[in-house]
Design a protein around this motif. Structure first.
Motif, PDB file in Angstrom:
ATOM      1  N   GLN A 166       0.809  -1.228   0.000  1.00  0.00           N
ATOM      2  CA  GLN A 166       0.000   0.000   0.000  1.00  0.00           C
ATOM      3  C   GLN A 166       0.836   1.270   0.000  1.00  0.00           C
ATOM      4  N   VAL A 167       2.043   1.192   0.541  1.00  0.00           N
ATOM      5  CA  VAL A 167       2.889   2.395   0.676  1.00  0.00           C
ATOM      6  C   VAL A 167       4.339   2.054   0.332  1.00  0.00           C
ATOM      7  N   ASP A 168       5.154   3.108   0.078  1.00  0.00           N
ATOM      8  CA  ASP A 168       6.596   2.888  -0.002  1.00  0.00           C
ATOM      9  C   ASP A 168       7.196   3.331   1.341  1.00  0.00           C
ATOM     10  N   ARG A 169       8.522   3.261   1.446  1.00  0.00           N
ATOM     11  CA  ARG A 169       9.159   3.620   2.729  1.00  0.00           C
ATOM     12  C   ARG A 169       8.785   5.025   3.181  1.00  0.00           C
ATOM     13  N   GLU A 170       8.846   5.966   2.220  1.00  0.00           N
ATOM     14  CA  GLU A 170       8.542   7.363   2.574  1.00  0.00           C
ATOM     15  C   GLU A 170       7.095   7.488   3.031  1.00  0.00           C
ATOM     16  N   GLY A 171       6.210   6.776   2.327  1.00  0.00           N
ATOM     17  CA  GLY A 171       4.786   6.810   2.677  1.00  0.00           C
ATOM     18  C   GLY A 171       4.545   6.233   4.065  1.00  0.00           C
ATOM     19  N   ALA A 172       5.289   5.188   4.413  1.00  0.00           N
ATOM     20  CA  ALA A 172       5.121   4.559   5.727  1.00  0.00           C
ATOM     21  C   ALA A 172       5.570   5.517   6.826  1.00  0.00           C
ATOM     22  N   LYS A 173       6.682   6.219   6.566  1.00  0.00           N
ATOM     23  CA  LYS A 173       7.180   7.167   7.580  1.00  0.00           C
ATOM     24  C   LYS A 173       6.204   8.332   7.723  1.00  0.00           C
ATOM     25  N   ALA A 174       5.696   8.807   6.579  1.00  0.00           N
ATOM     26  CA  ALA A 174       4.733   9.921   6.622  1.00  0.00           C
ATOM     27  C   ALA A 174       3.491   9.513   7.416  1.00  0.00           C
ATOM     28  N   TYR A 175       3.051   8.268   7.202  1.00  0.00           N
ATOM     29  CA  TYR A 175       1.878   7.739   7.917  1.00  0.00           C
ATOM     30  C   TYR A 175       2.124   7.747   9.429  1.00  0.00           C
ATOM     31  N   LEU A 176       3.321   7.296   9.834  1.00  0.00           N
ATOM     32  CA  LEU A 176       3.638   7.274  11.270  1.00  0.00           C
ATOM     33  C   LEU A 176       3.708   8.686  11.842  1.00  0.00           C
TER      34      LEU A 176
END
Ligand code: AMP
Ligand code: GLY
Length: 432
Positions: A166-176
């Motif tokens: 669903q996300v890339d690394r950057e997307g996962a960090k942004a989500y957190l």
């Protein structure tokens, strides 16, 4: 009847409608129910229904006492987390559902993994727990491979983000960073096909039910955001078409290992597994029936649910379960915009006459004087029950004529095409 039992059911979703149907099919059961929404399917099966939030511990206990309940069954995790089970037990009403501490295997994903590790439960992925968002982000940057990012608390199945999916690394960090959760679990991304095995558990006994495959993603072809589950299917035997009987046995062994470590556990133990080339690994445990999975499992259970409950209460060995040997396909109708921007409060119609041979389970709809209204969650499920998945799918699809405007469905659940893709995927992973 001298041996009749008064049972209070807590919860008002499709899962609880399926539980209500299973309990009320036994003439010895006098059923009462309470939930935050008035579920018309449950209300029509119950001798009494009261609108009470599932987490309002004292009000639930007061209602149980009012109706002189002998037994209680808890549907949703929110009630387990709030401690409804122990409060009812303390009031002298045997409750099929774990206390809040044991329910942490579901309600606290950090605890779940730490418990698996401490008790050497097989199938645990590599994981790490963080209470600091920036430390979690650094771990994501440094980790060699994809991770699943999971808030530790309950999110209705909608909180997990998988990197590379669903996300890339950057997307996962942004989500957190956006959510700044108190605690998150970061764990190895598991690859494979998912399946569920649920078991009735009490007095140290584990009685497993057939495997089910849920469809969590909102749109056809497994696209879009995660939902509570858009539909699910089960086969005529214990395993699914992409599984071997050994895969099923491995999953059951994992559930048995959990109960060995939690000998006092009572209620449903639900295992969500990812089947890869090396066998099943654990995505999560739940401390209750799945929704939709309960709508697959209970209609094919020939053993009386009430008999399981009374054996559990009386400290006896649980009865061996008998199943109808039928396949099932469940499809949920959900409000437009579900799950990200669901249109609640919309008036809907459900034509019970057009459901045909299929079963209809009402979910998070609210029955008001002038009709049925959507909430922010799933509206109703139709379930086909037949000799094959294909026939059950056709039944469910025909029954969807019952859905009026303003609802959405994943029509691909249980279709031959999608089931074949699961088989092909497993064959590919196994190098066949
Ligand atoms: P959960 O709330 O733990 O059931 O997670 C929701 C969904 O996220 C699961 O059904 C999986 O599809 C996905 N998921 C959770 N954990 C993992 C994992 N470790 N690897 C891959 N997918 C996962
Ligand atoms: N269908 C997934 C769940 O009930 O958690």
């Amino acid at each position: 009847m001298s041996n009749s039992e008064t049972v209070l059911l807590v919860g008002g979703g499709g899962r609880e409608h399926a539980i209500a149907r299973a309990l009320s099919s036994d003439a010895a059961c006098e059923l009462y129910a309470c939930a935050s929404n008035r579920n018309p399917g449950i209300a029509s099966l119950a001798a009494g229904f009261r609108t009470i939030p599932e987490t309002a511990v004292e009000d639930v206990v007061a209602y149980a006492t009012d109706v002189d309940a002998d037994l209680a069954v808890i549907g949703p995790e929110s009630a387990l987390e709030a401690g409804v089970a122990a409060a009812l037990d303390d009031a002298g009403i045997y409750t099929f559902g774990p206390d809040a501490e044991a329910a942490r295997i579901e309600t606290d994903k950090a605890f779940q993994r730490e418990f698996m590790e401490a008790e050497s439960i097989p199938g645990c992925p590599d994981y790490a727990v963080f209470d600091d968002t920036e430390a979690a982000c650094e771990y994501i940057d440094a980790y060699d491979g994809d991770l699943a990012v999971k808030p530790a608390g309950l999110t209705g199945g909608k909180g997990v983000k998988v990197i590379g999916d669903q996300v890339d690394r950057e997307g996962a960090k942004a989500y957190l960073r956006e959510n700044d959760y108190e605690e998150v679990v970061l764990e190895e991304r598991l690859i494979g096909e998912e399946f569920t095995v649920q078991a009735f558990v009490a007095n140290g006994d584990v009685r497993p039910t057939p495997a089910v495959q849920d469809h969590k993603r909102a749109y056809e072809g497994d696209e879009g955001p995660n939902t509570g589950g858009m539909g699910s299917y089960s086969d005529a035997g214990p395993e699914l078409p992409f599984m071997t009987s050994e895969d099923y046995a491995d999953a059951v062994e994992i559930l048995e290992a959990v109960v060995d470590a939690l000998p006092e556990y009572k209620g449903i133990l639900y295992g969500q597994f990812m089947l890869g080339a090396e066998g099943p690994r654990v995505v999560e445990f739940n401390a209750r029936f799945g929704d939709p999975e309960a709508t697959n499992t209970l209609p094919v259970l020939n053993t009386s649910f009430l008999d399981v409950l009374t054996a559990a209460r009386d400290g006896e060995s649980l009865p061996r379960l008998e199943f109808a040997g039928k396949a099932t396909v469940c499809k949920y109708a959900v409000p437009e915009g579900y799950p990200t921007n669901p249109k609640s409060g919309a008036k809907i119609t459900v034509d019970e006459e057009s459901v045909g041979e299929a079963l209809l389970f009402y979910a998070s709809v609210d029955e008001r004087e002038d009709g049925l209204y959507t909430t922010t969650s799933r509206s109703f499920a139709v379930v086909g029950v037949a000799d094959s998945i294909a026939d059950a799918e056709e039944q469910a699809e025909d029954a969807l004529a019952a859905a009026g405007d303003g609802l959405r469905v994943r029509h691909d659940v249980g279709t031959a095409d999608l089931v074949q893709r699961r088989i092909d995927h497993m064959n590919e992973l196994r190098g066949e």
